[in-house]
Design an enzyme around this catalytic site. Structure first.
Site, mmCIF file in Angstrom:
data_model
loop_
_atom_site.group_PDB
_atom_site.id
_atom_site.type_symbol
_atom_site.label_atom_id
_atom_site.label_comp_id
_atom_site.label_asym_id
_atom_site.label_seq_id
_atom_site.Cartn_x
_atom_site.Cartn_y
_atom_site.Cartn_z
ATOM 1 N N LYS A 1 0.974 24.690 -34.778
ATOM 2 C CA LYS A 1 2.086 24.328 -35.669
ATOM 3 C C LYS A 1 2.584 25.543 -36.430
ATOM 4 C CE LYS A 1 0.292 19.616 -36.262
ATOM 5 N NZ LYS A 1 -0.630 18.810 -37.104
ATOM 6 N N GLY B 1 -10.013 6.798 -37.976
ATOM 7 C CA GLY B 1 -9.072 7.111 -36.907
ATOM 8 C C GLY B 1 -8.319 8.416 -37.126
ATOM 9 N N ASP C 1 -5.135 23.147 -33.907
ATOM 10 C CA ASP C 1 -3.969 22.286 -34.121
ATOM 11 C C ASP C 1 -3.022 22.932 -35.137
ATOM 12 O OD1 ASP C 1 -2.775 19.309 -34.160
ATOM 13 O OD2 ASP C 1 -2.950 19.997 -36.229
ATOM 14 N N GLY D 1 0.449 10.300 -38.112
ATOM 15 C CA GLY D 1 0.531 8.848 -38.095
ATOM 16 C C GLY D 1 1.695 8.413 -37.230
#
Lengths: 430, 430
Positions: free
Chosen positions: B208, B190, B204, B305
């Site tokens: 950031k 996942g 990504d 998470g």
């Protein structure tokens, strides 16, 4: 408030104390790096010597230098930056500053640890801001990070290296040197004071731990409630044995909230080399927070020194100028104990004769402490033999009771050394 | 403002998006853990499935569940928490939220990286707060730490591991696995999407990095200006060679301000095992900032998470409730380049025949790049032989020009891999 001040005119700043940190702050503020901020006053005893010294070079000639604190307290400065340290007379001065409408930025860990709650209350009553990020871990922004970035978590444990002097000394002892020699070295390098008590006996780290516990765990504690154990009796032989156990020795400040009780302690401890805590060398500081939801967060960097501390102070000053509020933490009281359920390292120096190991293990068995390992390295003299016992996780007071009995044995040449081992599985039982 | 709201009545909160992060935020807000905060609205497409699902368990039955965004925008909620991601239609929704007097907390890195400046301006115009600490490094509070604790410094360099998926993959490849296998593993766990482009091609981490550069260096950059290099062609053989060089391979996002130019890049790089950057394993994130005055500060922890990200979001929410202000950063524009003066690692796969090394070294010499080492490990087939050349510090574009020429040699079986080496002495020359 401060924000309006900044919008309309320059924010006027006074610095109390023109030592290493105070002069670094002044130098950082020099020039037009931070527009809208003007250093207008500097207070120091014997100020003339400071005004004409090298650290004052390049500062604005319009600055008022004074050794009369009333010149600051009765002035129109907006923010007082305090870098002197100690509780008396600073507490009274800063109370007057807050009452007369001045914001306060301070690096004073003893003051904040003992008197911070009262000062924060006074600041709120006067609609002023009290900030003290420089008081813990100097240039490592662990206080702003916990206040602004971790309040959404429930921090249940934290541990850290909060005293750069001890870390410098212990990481040098790791290379084989003895305590007395590294202390001299630290004093020569300017890291340790002539009287090293506050550092080596843990009072400096303890004050910082209490401030950190308040910011991260919202628990108010009096530093005197937290046991502080000296590093003076840690010896080169302990590093040799620690290495066999995959560990090194560091002065650790730790706190853990379990079952409504706050466990807190500052002491030399055995730290696994694999732990982030052991990464820290020299005067570096390090903090690991453990949150129920976010897990472990590690912070490290320069914990002391003029420039890193000045960065923390000027960052606080900017926060005040930008109109930051003092967060009113919902601080709770908890029962505090220095007890941890941890494996312990016991080092004995004995005049070797048959039956010693049996007597020591007997004393441990009697209190219910299980021995995990017995180590005796070759090459030491039989008439002053160091050897080591480690226990399975046991409450500190239980181990200490056994150690007290053992220390009375007539073969003991010096008081046994009892250190907690900082390992992850120390939460096995309670 | 928010503070008054909090003092008078509960702060009403809406969550947009009820996936992993959104549902973790809802669960964190459940109960009376944060008095004065009330979750009143949840928006999601196909909301009925969410409302009756396991992740909604225990939530207040009075919550309004909706798939019509107008129900949120026209409501009286005080704070909108956005966890959906992407720029369109989110930008429009959040602009409407701010214009209608709602504070905004978001974890949306692409939105903030591309549109953050405009949204922050709109927030200030409406006297509302826009906070996005969860957009970078999830549970590691590096944005609040830089905004509140490092503004007094001048950060000139930063480097970090900002994408947990790539770090998971590369730290598993370090154990010997191949790219395709660890990608499958990451997808099964996942950590990686069915289409892993945003992670493995660096988009990504790049978003950031741009947010972090703005917060820490006060430099506004468009993510499209920053080169992003894929990790897809990093292979197990590169870890074997990296190990010989005392390094490992990680996806690094780095920025460096020198001579008025901002160097910025996201790419797989060789990282010395002795560097803090190499400490990070699995999905951990890590950031190292280097300040002119405060030196290096290291932050690490769980970058992604549900729960760690939710901690960042709820911490932002608490900051809003406590009356925090949006700091108006004095953002400057700088010329941006992906160029760094660094040693480079070049890996070739060739059909071995005499003269190859001479041809390759000739091509490097021609552009002025000095070879630092040539490595050829035994045990590889001669008809598909991997070998490695490292250069002394050289500008990336210079090395790439040589690599382009070399890649045309008919003995090359695949495009050479060219990676920067992240070493401390990469500042030798410019």
């Amino acid at each position: 408030m401060a924000k309006q001040t900044a919008a309309n005119a320059a924010t006027k700043v006074a610095i109390l104390g023109f030592g290493t940190v105070g002069s670094s702050v002044a130098q950082l503020l020099r020039g037009q790096k931070f527009p809208g901020i003007e250093l207008t006053h500097i207070y120091n005893r014997g100020v003339e010597r400071k005004r004409t010294g090298a650290t004052a070079k390049g500062l604005n000639s319009g600055i008022v230098w004074t050794e009369n604190i009333q010149d600051i307290l009765k002035s129109d400065v907006d923010v007082v930056i305090e870098t002197i340290g100690g509780i008396d007379p600073i507490e009274g001065w800063l109370r007057k500053a807050l009452s007369s409408g001045k914001h306060v930025v301070t690096a004073n860990k003893q003051l904040i640890a003992y008197k911070g709650a009262g000062l924060a209350k006074l600041a709120r009553e006067n609609n002023r801001v009290l900030v003290y990020n420089a008081a813990v871990a100097g240039g490592v922004p662990v206080i702003p990070a916990t206040l602004h970035g971790l309040q959404g978590d429930r921090i249940t444990r934290l541990s850290g290296i909060l005293n750069g002097t001890c870390n410098f000394m212990l990481s040098h002892m790791e290379q084989g040197a003895e305590y007395a020699d590294v202390l001299k070295q630290a004093q020569a390098a300017g890291y340790a004071e002539a009287d090293p008590t506050a550092d080596v006996d843990g009072y400096d780290a303890r004050a910082k731990l209490c401030i950190l516990v308040r910011a991260a765990m919202q628990i108010g504690i009096n530093p005197d409630e937290v046991p502080a154990q000296t590093i003076r009796n840690v010896s080169a032989v302990d590093f040799a044995y620690a290495k066999e156990l995959g560990c090194t020795v560091r002065q650790i400040a730790r706190a853990e909230l379990r079952g409504g009780v706050l466990r807190a302690r500052v002491a030399p401890m055995l730290v696994p080399k694999s732990s982030p805590i052991a990464w820290s060398h020299g005067t570096q500081n390090m903090v690991v927070t453990s949150g129920e939801f976010g897990g472990d967060v590690v912070f490290s960097g320069h914990g002391a020194g003029g420039n890193p501390t000045a960065v923390a102070i000027v960052s606080d000053l900017l926060a005040v100028v930008h109109g930051s509020n003092s967060v009113a933490l919902p601080v709770k009281k908890k029962t505090v104990t220095g007890e941890f359920m941890a494996p312990h390292y016991l080092r004995f120096i004995v005049r070797d004769k048959p039956g010693i190991v049996s007597a020591i293990s007997g004393a441990l068995t009697k209190v219910g402490a299980n021995i995990d390992s017995i180590l005796q390295r070759p090459g030491y003299p039989k008439d002053a033999l160091p050897f080591v016992v480690t226990t399975e996780p046991t409450l500190t007071s239980t181990v200490e009771a056994a150690v007290k009995a053992i220390s009375k044995m007539n073969t003991m040449l010096e008081a046994p050394l009892c250190l907690q081992m900082l390992v992850d599985d120390d939460r096995a039982e309670d």
